[in-house]
Design an enzyme around this catalytic site. Structure first.
Site, PDB file in Angstrom:
ATOM      1  N   ASP A   2       0.825  -1.208   0.000  1.00 29.54           N
ATOM      2  CA  ASP A   2       0.000   0.000   0.000  1.00 29.54           C
ATOM      3  C   ASP A   2       0.864   1.264   0.000  1.00 29.54           C
ATOM      4  O   ASP A   2       1.884   1.314   0.677  1.00 29.54           O
ATOM      5  CB  ASP A   2      -0.913  -0.014   1.238  1.00 29.54           C
ATOM      6  CG  ASP A   2      -2.139   0.842   1.033  1.00 29.54           C
ATOM      7  OD1 ASP A   2      -2.300   1.428  -0.059  1.00 29.54           O
ATOM      8  OD2 ASP A   2      -2.940   0.927   1.979  1.00 29.54           O
ATOM      9  N   ASN A  50     -10.264  -4.413  -5.356  1.00 29.29           N
ATOM     10  CA  ASN A  50      -9.593  -3.386  -6.169  1.00 29.29           C
ATOM     11  C   ASN A  50     -10.242  -3.197  -7.544  1.00 29.29           C
ATOM     12  O   ASN A  50     -10.008  -2.188  -8.213  1.00 29.29           O
ATOM     13  CB  ASN A  50      -8.096  -3.681  -6.337  1.00 29.29           C
ATOM     14  CG  ASN A  50      -7.276  -3.397  -5.093  1.00 29.29           C
ATOM     15  OD1 ASN A  50      -6.299  -4.089  -4.803  1.00 29.29           O
ATOM     16  ND2 ASN A  50      -7.638  -2.378  -4.332  1.00 29.29           N
TER      17      ASN A  50
HETATM   18  C1  IPE Z   1      -1.403  -0.086  -3.474  1.00 31.35           C
HETATM   19  O1  IPE Z   1      -1.193   1.282  -3.571  1.00 31.35           O
HETATM   20  C2  IPE Z   1      -1.549  -0.750  -4.806  1.00 31.35           C
HETATM   21  C3  IPE Z   1      -2.804  -1.514  -5.003  1.00 31.35           C
HETATM   22  C4  IPE Z   1      -3.769  -1.629  -4.157  1.00 31.35           C
HETATM   23  C5  IPE Z   1      -2.943  -2.191  -6.258  1.00 31.35           C
HETATM   24  P1  IPE Z   1      -2.419   2.279  -3.578  1.00 31.35           P
HETATM   25  O2  IPE Z   1      -2.883   2.457  -4.957  1.00 31.35           O
HETATM   26  O3  IPE Z   1      -3.475   1.843  -2.604  1.00 31.35           O
HETATM   27  O4  IPE Z   1      -1.715   3.583  -3.059  1.00 31.35           O
HETATM   28  P2  IPE Z   1      -2.356   4.765  -2.199  1.00 31.35           P
HETATM   29  O5  IPE Z   1      -3.011   4.162  -0.984  1.00 31.35           O
HETATM   30  O6  IPE Z   1      -3.338   5.462  -3.090  1.00 31.35           O
HETATM   31  O7  IPE Z   1      -1.177   5.610  -1.836  1.00 31.35           O
HETATM   32 MG    MG Z   2      -4.091   2.405  -0.703  1.00 32.64          MG
END
Ligand code: IPE
Ligand code: MG
Length: 227
Positions: A2, A50
């Site tokens: 994350d 996601n």
């Molecule tokens: C994690 O980074 C990647 C995935 C969930 C695929 P994020 O996309 O959640 O990054 P932030 O939380 O917006 O910084």
């Molecule tokens: Mg995130």
């Protein structure tokens, strides 16, 4: 994994650049952990939830993964890493599905480190899938114990995680390894995934080494104090 988006934002870059940097960081993290004697590493790369992100973000994640998996696997392969996908491959785009299957096949014989990549993985989804398959296999209820149930999970054959590190400042499990994490130690850090380095991993492992794991039982010293 994350914090990719915020990593990009901090540098005024588009979010996909953060995701790409996140994939690049896999090599560094796996190398450091292997040196420290960790033999199984599981990365949560893309959850069943996601898919709810905007389509361009999902597309970017799939594309980056599909582009990076081959060169990244080459490096991992040289380090004796075996790659295993946790999750349902069916909804992935065909290019990525093919690349994932290829990477698994190519690294099948490696045994120095097992790298599980949870992609289109959800803990609840995994449990439901196990239940459905147990029912389909017509197993008598009395045969369904913890050991058998574990064999129906994506992680069949893998030990439960000792330590779960959550990057990016959140303090929740987010549908990760719900069954397997029953007694995992938990470490969270504000460090964003692409910045997760030797210093922070060292802090996580040091914190882990200070934990007393009782798995619901008592310490020998707790017993003595009652006598
Ligand atoms: C994690 O980074 C990647 C995935 C969930 C695929 P994020 O996309 O959640 O990054 P932030 O939380 O917006 O910084
Ligand atoms: Mg995130």
């Amino acid at each position: 994994m994350d914090g990719n988006g915020r990593w990009a934002l901090q540098r005024q870059l588009p979010r996909p650049d953060g995701h790409r940097q996140g994939v690049v960081n896999i090599q560094r993290v796996v190398k450091i952990l292997a040196r420290r004697g960790v033999s199984v590493v599981t990365l949560f790369a893309f959850s069943t939830e996601n898919w709810n992100r905007p389509a361009p973000e999902v597309d970017a994640l799939m594309t980056i993964m599909a582009e990076e998996i081959e060169p990244q696997t080459q490096q991992l392969h040289e380090g004796g890493v075996r790659l295993i996908h946790l999750g349902d491959p069916d909804p992935l785009n065909p290019l990525l599905r093919h690349a994932v299957a290829e990477a698994q096949q190519r690294t099948l014989e490696n045994s120095a480190v097992t790298l599980n990549i949870a992609f289109n993985y959800g803990g609840r989804d995994e449990i439901l899938r196990a239940v459905r398959r147990i029912i389909a296999d017509d197993l008598p209820p009395e045969q369904v114990d913890e050991a058998l149930f574990s064999r129906y999970l994506y992680t069949d054959g893998c030990p439960d995680p000792d330590l779960i590190i959550r990057t990016g400042g959140e303090q929740r499990i987010s549908n990760f390894l719900l069954w397997q994490a029953a007694y995992s130690e938990y470490y969270h850090t504000p460090v964003l995934w692409p910045d997760l380095d030797e210093v922070e991993l060292g802090l996580a492992l040091d914190a882990y080494s200070q934990r007393q794991r009782r798995f619901g039982a008592l310490n020998a010293s707790d017993n003595t104090s009652q006598e």
